[in-house]
Design a protein around this motif. Structure first.
Motif, PDB file in Angstrom:
ATOM      1  N   PRO A   1       0.759  -1.338   0.055  1.00 34.77           N
ATOM      2  CA  PRO A   1       0.017   0.074   0.288  1.00 34.77           C
ATOM      3  C   PRO A   1       0.738   1.082  -0.137  1.00 34.77           C
ATOM      4  O   PRO A   1       0.480   2.179  -0.894  1.00 34.77           O
ATOM      5  N   SER A   2       2.203   1.443   0.669  1.00 32.91           N
ATOM      6  CA  SER A   2       2.721   2.377   0.777  1.00 32.91           C
ATOM      7  C   SER A   2       3.505   2.883  -0.629  1.00 32.91           C
ATOM      8  O   SER A   2       4.064   3.911  -0.820  1.00 32.91           O
TER       9      SER A   2
ATOM     10  N   CYS B   1      -1.209   3.742 -12.480  1.00 38.83           N
ATOM     11  CA  CYS B   1      -0.753   3.393 -11.048  1.00 38.83           C
ATOM     12  C   CYS B   1      -0.050   2.297 -10.988  1.00 38.83           C
ATOM     13  O   CYS B   1      -0.045   1.555 -11.809  1.00 38.83           O
ATOM     14  N   ILE B   2       0.974   2.045 -10.038  1.00 37.71           N
ATOM     15  CA  ILE B   2       1.855   0.981  -9.950  1.00 37.71           C
ATOM     16  C   ILE B   2       0.662  -0.383  -9.803  1.00 37.71           C
ATOM     17  O   ILE B   2       1.066  -1.500 -10.133  1.00 37.71           O
TER      18      ILE B   2
ATOM     19  N   LEU C   1      13.117  13.230  -9.137  1.00 37.24           N
ATOM     20  CA  LEU C   1      12.223  12.339  -7.903  1.00 37.24           C
ATOM     21  C   LEU C   1      11.789  12.989  -7.152  1.00 37.24           C
ATOM     22  O   LEU C   1      12.503  13.712  -6.456  1.00 37.24           O
ATOM     23  N   SER C   2      10.619  12.777  -6.402  1.00 36.56           N
ATOM     24  CA  SER C   2      10.394  13.070  -5.003  1.00 36.56           C
ATOM     25  C   SER C   2      10.895  12.203  -4.140  1.00 36.56           C
ATOM     26  O   SER C   2      11.251  11.029  -4.243  1.00 36.56           O
TER      27      SER C   2
ATOM     28  N   GLY D   1       9.300   4.460 -14.348  1.00 37.36           N
ATOM     29  CA  GLY D   1       8.804   5.189 -13.047  1.00 37.36           C
ATOM     30  C   GLY D   1       8.784   6.603 -13.339  1.00 37.36           C
ATOM     31  O   GLY D   1       8.769   7.365 -14.364  1.00 37.36           O
ATOM     32  N   PRO D   2       8.550   7.362 -12.297  1.00 36.83           N
ATOM     33  CA  PRO D   2       8.670   6.839 -10.757  1.00 36.83           C
ATOM     34  C   PRO D   2       7.526   6.429 -10.339  1.00 36.83           C
ATOM     35  O   PRO D   2       6.360   6.801 -10.588  1.00 36.83           O
ATOM     36  N   PHE D   3       7.385   5.829  -8.903  1.00 41.81           N
ATOM     37  CA  PHE D   3       6.193   5.310  -8.269  1.00 41.81           C
ATOM     38  C   PHE D   3       6.481   5.702  -6.620  1.00 41.81           C
ATOM     39  O   PHE D   3       7.747   5.646  -6.337  1.00 41.81           O
ATOM     40  N   GLY D   4       5.446   5.732  -5.971  1.00 43.86           N
ATOM     41  CA  GLY D   4       5.519   5.852  -4.650  1.00 43.86           C
ATOM     42  C   GLY D   4       6.061   7.008  -4.034  1.00 43.86           C
ATOM     43  O   GLY D   4       5.998   8.257  -4.657  1.00 43.86           O
TER      44      GLY D   4
END
Length: 308
Positions: free
Chosen positions: A18-19, A29-30, A100-101, A162-165
């Motif tokens: 979930p994170s 979405c991933i 990237l965040s 990506g990126p993801f999350g």
């Protein structure tokens, strides 16, 4: 379980936690990517035809990271950090950046024996690093992706998307961050640490607890030592297979514990925090579960934790 069944399970896509979803409505979405890959795996398994896993994916050579397509990046350097862990540096054109965040991860695509595998990794370089990005990777003896990674050399081209999350960090939002990292779980912590030390206005305290088997297996010692010199940063090490601190360099003895990070040690660390901590956790599933249980015993509520 038959050997054939084991082979198929090794190729099954890994469900995201979930994170790993940033909650900002990313397309895809991933979870969208996972559902698509799972459906492809199920079709191939039903027909017992692994060639169906070799479906050609869209890819790009423009060196701009994209969550929907794989992008080619060249390896500019390879550094072995421990017997099974490597630091890879990838080229970006000109002074471009991945942007990237904090804590975001990217997905690597590899080919092993003609079959495709994908795994997520978090770059350890600053998100705004220009002209390059760096990734820390641990290779496992039986790992499919590890077989692919071990073949890499300078000049090779590999594909990422990506990126993801990511962790929604804002300067000074939390009085103190308590970071609990096991092994390469250190990777999402480093960009956050660097963000704090690079921002003179950010007065967040940080306590990083790195869990490793032995002193020799601690990654990036020079970088961690440099970060520990900042007034608001503390770094502790927990070494599960060391029995004595006497052989360690004196500069590490005061901030290192032997054995495992257990409930009693967790309470000691939490009580030593200078402000009420918000906790970041990254490691294996077993590590994450243990840490969550120990934190609860130490009085840290679930809504004060984030698991990568």
């Amino acid at each position: 379980m038959s050997g054939n069944e084991d082979d198929w399970l090794a190729l099954k896509p890994q469900a995201p936690s979930p994170s790993q979803c940033c909650g900002s409505g990313c397309k895809p979405c991933i979870y969208d990517v996972y559902e698509k890959e799972l459906a492809q795996w199920e079709r191939a398994k039903a027909k017992q035809d692994k060639s169906l896993l070799m479906e050609k994916k869209e890819q790009s050579n423009n060196s701009e990271l994209n969550p929907d397509t794989f992008t080619a990046f060249n390896i500019s350097s390879v550094e072995q950090l421990t017997e099974d862990t490597y630091q890879y540096k990838f080229e970006l054109p000109g002074n471009s950046s991945l942007r990237l965040s904090l804590g975001q991860h990217i997905v690597l695509r590899g080919m092993v024996n003609g079959l495709e595998v994908q795994r997520a990794y978090t770059p350890i370089s600053p998100g705004n690093a220009e002209g390059y990005f760096e990734v820390l990777m641990k290779c496992y003896e039986a790992g499919l992706m590890s077989q692919y990674i071990k073949t890499w050399k300078k000049g090779d081209t590999v594909f990422w998307r990506g990126p993801f999350g990511g962790f929604p960090y804002r300067p000074n939002k939390h009085g103190e961050l308590l970071m609990l990292a096991s092994g390469t779980g250190l990777t999402p912590m480093l960009p956050i640490l660097r963000s704090i030390t690079d921002d003179e206005e950010d007065e967040t305290f940080v306590t990083l607890v790195g869990c490793f088997r032995t002193f020799d297996k601690i990654y990036l010692k020079p970088l961690l030592q440099d970060l520990a010199r900042y007034w608001n940063i503390r770094i502790f090490y927990v070494l599960s297979q060391e029995t004595s601190l006497e052989k360690l360099p004196w500069s590490y003895q005061e901030n290192t514990y032997t054995g495992r990070l257990n409930e009693d040690l967790m309470k000691t660390i939490v009580n030593s925090c200078r402000r009420k901590p918000f906790v970041l956790i990254c490691g294996s599933s077993a590590f994450n579960d243990d840490m969550s249980r120990y934190l609860k015993a130490a009085g840290i509520e679930e809504n004060s934790c984030f698991v990568f």
